[in-house]
Design a protein around this motif. Structure first.
Motif, PDB file in Angstrom:
ATOM      1  N   PRO A 180      61.938  96.058  67.894  1.00 58.98           N
ATOM      2  CA  PRO A 180      62.572  94.796  68.273  1.00 58.98           C
ATOM      3  C   PRO A 180      61.652  93.880  69.083  1.00 58.98           C
ATOM      4  CG  PRO A 180      64.005  96.665  68.741  1.00 58.98           C
ATOM      5  CD  PRO A 180      62.657  97.231  68.432  1.00 58.98           C
ATOM      6  N   LYS A 181      61.928  92.618  68.975  1.00 55.37           N
ATOM      7  CA  LYS A 181      61.205  91.599  69.747  1.00 55.37           C
ATOM      8  C   LYS A 181      61.186  91.959  71.233  1.00 55.37           C
ATOM      9  CE  LYS A 181      61.663  86.729  71.093  1.00 55.37           C
ATOM     10  NZ  LYS A 181      62.436  85.468  70.869  1.00 55.37           N
ATOM     11  N   GLY A 182      59.996  91.908  71.824  1.00 57.01           N
ATOM     12  CA  GLY A 182      59.849  92.129  73.250  1.00 57.01           C
ATOM     13  C   GLY A 182      59.653  93.565  73.673  1.00 57.01           C
ATOM     14  N   GLN A 183      59.805  94.520  72.743  1.00 57.55           N
ATOM     15  CA  GLN A 183      59.723  95.914  73.165  1.00 57.55           C
ATOM     16  C   GLN A 183      58.309  96.333  73.539  1.00 57.55           C
ATOM     17  OE1 GLN A 183      62.427  98.564  71.548  1.00 57.55           O
ATOM     18  NE2 GLN A 183      61.126 100.360  71.646  1.00 57.55           N
ATOM     19  N   ILE A 184      57.305  95.795  72.845  1.00 57.22           N
ATOM     20  CA  ILE A 184      55.919  96.115  73.185  1.00 57.22           C
ATOM     21  C   ILE A 184      55.126  94.824  73.443  1.00 57.22           C
ATOM     22  CG2 ILE A 184      55.862  98.334  72.004  1.00 57.22           C
ATOM     23  CD1 ILE A 184      54.521  96.978  69.628  1.00 57.22           C
ATOM     24  N   GLY A 185      55.863  93.810  73.901  1.00 61.90           N
ATOM     25  CA  GLY A 185      55.232  92.520  74.157  1.00 61.90           C
ATOM     26  C   GLY A 185      55.189  91.635  72.924  1.00 61.90           C
ATOM     27  N   ASN A 186      55.838  92.047  71.843  1.00 61.44           N
ATOM     28  CA  ASN A 186      55.850  91.284  70.599  1.00 61.44           C
ATOM     29  C   ASN A 186      56.856  90.133  70.682  1.00 61.44           C
ATOM     30  OD1 ASN A 186      57.513  93.695  70.743  1.00 61.44           O
ATOM     31  ND2 ASN A 186      58.282  93.195  68.701  1.00 61.44           N
ATOM     32  N   ASN A 187      56.462  88.961  70.136  1.00 61.53           N
ATOM     33  CA  ASN A 187      57.338  87.793  70.214  1.00 61.53           C
ATOM     34  C   ASN A 187      58.291  87.697  69.037  1.00 61.53           C
ATOM     35  OD1 ASN A 187      55.596  87.049  68.203  1.00 61.53           O
ATOM     36  ND2 ASN A 187      55.100  85.034  69.048  1.00 61.53           N
ATOM     37  N   ARG A 188      58.230  88.678  68.134  1.00 62.13           N
ATOM     38  CA  ARG A 188      59.172  88.776  67.027  1.00 62.13           C
ATOM     39  C   ARG A 188      59.271  90.228  66.585  1.00 62.13           C
ATOM     40  NH1 ARG A 188      56.378  85.252  62.376  1.00 62.13           N
ATOM     41  NH2 ARG A 188      56.185  83.841  64.164  1.00 62.13           N
ATOM     42  N   ASP A 189      60.276  90.530  65.778  1.00 61.38           N
ATOM     43  CA  ASP A 189      60.418  91.907  65.287  1.00 61.38           C
ATOM     44  C   ASP A 189      59.198  92.333  64.484  1.00 61.38           C
ATOM     45  OD1 ASP A 189      62.894  91.884  66.430  1.00 61.38           O
ATOM     46  OD2 ASP A 189      64.021  91.858  64.537  1.00 61.38           O
ATOM     47  N   ILE A 190      58.831  93.611  64.614  1.00 60.02           N
ATOM     48  CA  ILE A 190      57.748  94.199  63.813  1.00 60.02           C
ATOM     49  C   ILE A 190      58.367  95.208  62.858  1.00 60.02           C
ATOM     50  CG2 ILE A 190      55.665  95.634  63.850  1.00 60.02           C
ATOM     51  CD1 ILE A 190      55.060  94.489  66.615  1.00 60.02           C
ATOM     52  N   HIS A 191      58.000  95.118  61.592  1.00 58.40           N
ATOM     53  CA  HIS A 191      58.540  96.024  60.581  1.00 58.40           C
ATOM     54  C   HIS A 191      57.414  96.920  60.045  1.00 58.40           C
ATOM     55  CE1 HIS A 191      62.262  93.758  60.593  1.00 58.40           C
ATOM     56  NE2 HIS A 191      61.567  92.642  60.433  1.00 58.40           N
ATOM     57  N   VAL A 192      57.599  98.216  60.218  1.00 64.81           N
ATOM     58  CA  VAL A 192      56.643  99.211  59.711  1.00 64.81           C
ATOM     59  C   VAL A 192      57.292  99.905  58.524  1.00 64.81           C
ATOM     60  CG1 VAL A 192      55.287 101.263  60.260  1.00 64.81           C
ATOM     61  CG2 VAL A 192      55.729  99.545  62.039  1.00 64.81           C
ATOM     62  N   VAL A 193      56.647  99.806  57.366  1.00 67.96           N
ATOM     63  CA  VAL A 193      57.247 100.307  56.125  1.00 67.96           C
ATOM     64  C   VAL A 193      56.422 101.464  55.583  1.00 67.96           C
ATOM     65  CG1 VAL A 193      57.989  99.732  53.785  1.00 67.96           C
ATOM     66  CG2 VAL A 193      58.129  98.004  55.604  1.00 67.96           C
ATOM     67  N   ASN A 194      57.095 102.588  55.322  1.00 66.53           N
ATOM     68  CA  ASN A 194      56.457 103.762  54.733  1.00 66.53           C
ATOM     69  C   ASN A 194      57.186 104.127  53.449  1.00 66.53           C
ATOM     70  OD1 ASN A 194      54.475 104.368  56.766  1.00 66.53           O
ATOM     71  ND2 ASN A 194      56.172 104.942  58.085  1.00 66.53           N
ATOM     72  N   GLU A 195      56.456 104.162  52.359  1.00 72.38           N
ATOM     73  CA  GLU A 195      57.045 104.510  51.059  1.00 72.38           C
ATOM     74  C   GLU A 195      56.428 105.820  50.575  1.00 72.38           C
ATOM     75  OE1 GLU A 195      56.891 102.464  46.712  1.00 72.38           O
ATOM     76  OE2 GLU A 195      57.732 101.202  48.312  1.00 72.38           O
ATOM     77  N   ARG A 196      57.282 106.736  50.115  1.00 69.14           N
ATOM     78  CA  ARG A 196      56.838 108.060  49.684  1.00 69.14           C
ATOM     79  C   ARG A 196      57.413 108.376  48.309  1.00 69.14           C
ATOM     80  NH1 ARG A 196      54.148 107.207  53.423  1.00 69.14           N
ATOM     81  NH2 ARG A 196      53.806 108.397  55.330  1.00 69.14           N
ATOM     82  N   TRP A 197      56.566 108.919  47.436  1.00 67.49           N
ATOM     83  CA  TRP A 197      57.012 109.372  46.114  1.00 67.49           C
ATOM     84  C   TRP A 197      56.658 110.845  45.982  1.00 67.49           C
ATOM     85  CZ3 TRP A 197      60.071 106.516  43.051  1.00 67.49           C
ATOM     86  CH2 TRP A 197      60.176 105.160  43.361  1.00 67.49           C
ATOM     87  N   TYR A 198      57.699 111.666  45.887  1.00 68.96           N
ATOM     88  CA  TYR A 198      57.545 113.118  45.933  1.00 68.96           C
ATOM     89  C   TYR A 198      57.932 113.743  44.592  1.00 68.96           C
ATOM     90  CZ  TYR A 198      58.198 117.947  47.424  1.00 68.96           C
ATOM     91  OH  TYR A 198      58.121 119.309  47.550  1.00 68.96           O
ATOM     92  N   SER A 199      57.061 114.626  44.078  1.00 65.10           N
ATOM     93  CA  SER A 199      57.315 115.319  42.816  1.00 65.10           C
ATOM     94  C   SER A 199      57.863 116.710  43.085  1.00 65.10           C
ATOM     95  CB  SER A 199      56.022 115.425  41.999  1.00 65.10           C
ATOM     96  OG  SER A 199      56.180 116.342  40.931  1.00 65.10           O
ATOM     97  N   ASN A 200      59.077 116.978  42.614  1.00 61.09           N
ATOM     98  CA  ASN A 200      59.634 118.318  42.740  1.00 61.09           C
ATOM     99  C   ASN A 200      58.892 119.313  41.853  1.00 61.09           C
ATOM    100  OD1 ASN A 200      61.766 118.134  44.670  1.00 61.09           O
ATOM    101  ND2 ASN A 200      62.958 116.976  43.194  1.00 61.09           N
ATOM    102  N   ASP A 201      58.366 118.834  40.709  1.00 60.86           N
ATOM    103  CA  ASP A 201      57.614 119.723  39.826  1.00 60.86           C
ATOM    104  C   ASP A 201      56.332 120.211  40.502  1.00 60.86           C
ATOM    105  OD1 ASP A 201      59.436 119.649  37.790  1.00 60.86           O
ATOM    106  OD2 ASP A 201      58.412 118.086  36.649  1.00 60.86           O
ATOM    107  N   LEU A 202      55.561 119.272  41.042  1.00 54.60           N
ATOM    108  CA  LEU A 202      54.298 119.640  41.692  1.00 54.60           C
ATOM    109  C   LEU A 202      54.513 120.109  43.125  1.00 54.60           C
ATOM    110  CD1 LEU A 202      51.857 116.813  40.504  1.00 54.60           C
ATOM    111  CD2 LEU A 202      52.278 119.052  39.478  1.00 54.60           C
ATOM    112  N   GLN A 203      55.678 119.776  43.687  1.00 55.59           N
ATOM    113  CA  GLN A 203      55.996 120.079  45.081  1.00 55.59           C
ATOM    114  C   GLN A 203      54.967 119.483  46.034  1.00 55.59           C
ATOM    115  OE1 GLN A 203      57.483 123.977  46.061  1.00 55.59           O
ATOM    116  NE2 GLN A 203      58.043 124.413  43.947  1.00 55.59           N
ATOM    117  N   MET A 204      54.747 118.180  45.833  1.00 59.68           N
ATOM    118  CA  MET A 204      53.838 117.452  46.703  1.00 59.68           C
ATOM    119  C   MET A 204      54.051 115.960  46.513  1.00 59.68           C
ATOM    120  SD  MET A 204      50.252 117.990  44.655  1.00 59.68           S
ATOM    121  CE  MET A 204      49.311 116.865  45.682  1.00 59.68           C
ATOM    122  N   LEU A 205      53.579 115.182  47.461  1.00 60.13           N
ATOM    123  CA  LEU A 205      53.606 113.745  47.311  1.00 60.13           C
ATOM    124  C   LEU A 205      52.579 113.315  46.280  1.00 60.13           C
ATOM    125  CD1 LEU A 205      53.912 112.549  51.019  1.00 60.13           C
ATOM    126  CD2 LEU A 205      55.618 112.287  49.230  1.00 60.13           C
TER     127      LEU A 205
END
Length: 257
Positions: A180-205
């Motif tokens: 949220p804005k102001g939590q670490i001195g930021n003047n607006r919200d910061i969005h950190v996006v992590n996308e993961r694609w996991y294979s059940n066949d290979l049992q790994m990302l």
């Protein structure tokens, strides 16, 4: 998978089991009955305030046989380093192609039981909490770069369904952390996006995309995937290599076979 600190650049570390070192370390889990080989490609891009881009990339060849043996082959500056983990022979070894030496140690990998969407979501939540922790700020300042921890941050996790990633069916999740804005001195919200694609066949990302406006974007992708059984010789120490047991000691020649 942690992003580089401000002022430095780094590539994503390996795997969940691939893809992401720190989530599941390479070679520490045994996956049987799912042989394959492929190229792991990692890229990291950081854009500075003046528009300058700092980028880095690396790749290696990852191989696994039906018994769960793994081999990772990396080449840097003409020198090839090979890491082998053999859960059947209960050893791991690091081979240096330049010196023709192998450092060998006892290894007892654990059974790999990770693979559910719920566990993926839990992993993402833990990762977001770690990324929300205050980090060193730029310009050489030595203190922590924020006020307060990550308890007030909001994380939303989305199910992206199933897609074919480079010929491998994988289940996707996207987690978005909002600082949220102001939590670490930021003047607006910061969005950190992590996308993961996991294979059940290979049992790994098989693919990850990590985007943080503070530090840049890091990606991991498994390409050139083959499901054929690899040559057993790939998981053996070559007979002309000198073996050094972990903990020191004199090198000894390895008999053929």
């Amino acid at each position: 998978q942690q992003f580089q600190q401000a002022g430095t650049i780094g590539v994503p570390a390996r795997r969940v089991t691939a893809g992401v070192k720190g989530e599941l370390a390479a070679g520490s889990q045994t996956v049987v009955g799912q042989p394959f080989s492929g190229t792991e490609e990692r890229k990291s891009v950081q854009t500075l305030a003046d528009g300058t881009e700092i980028s880095s990339s690396s790749s290696d060849v990852y191989t696994r046989d039906s018994s769960g043996r793994t081999r990772v082959e990396e080449t840097n500056d003409g020198v090839t380093t090979i890491s082998i983990v053999d859960p059947v022979g209960h050893f791991s070894a690091t081979l240096n192609s330049e010196t023709k030496t192998a450092r060998k140690s006892a290894s007892m990998p654990v059974l790999f039981q990770f693979g559910t969407l719920e566990n993926l979501k839990l992993m993402a939540e833990r990762q977001e909490a770690a990324q929300a922790a205050p980090r060193p700020v730029a310009m050489g300042r030595g203190g922590r770069g924020g006020r307060g921890g990550g308890a007030k941050n909001d994380t939303v996790i989305e199910d992206l369904g199933v897609q074919s990633i480079n010929g491998v069916l994988a289940t996707g999740t996207r987690s978005t952390l909002t600082i949220p804005k102001g939590q670490i001195g930021n003047n607006r919200d910061i969005h950190v996006v992590n996308e993961r694609w996991y294979s059940n066949d290979l049992q790994m990302l098989v693919k990850t995309v990590n985007s943080d406006p503070r530090f840049g974007e890091s990606t991991y992708e498994l390409t050139n995937v083959s499901r054929d059984e690899p040559d057993a010789a790939l998981f053996q120490i070559p007979p002309d290599y000198r073996v050094v047991e972990a903990g020191g000691g004199r090198g000894v020649a390895v008999p053929a076979g």
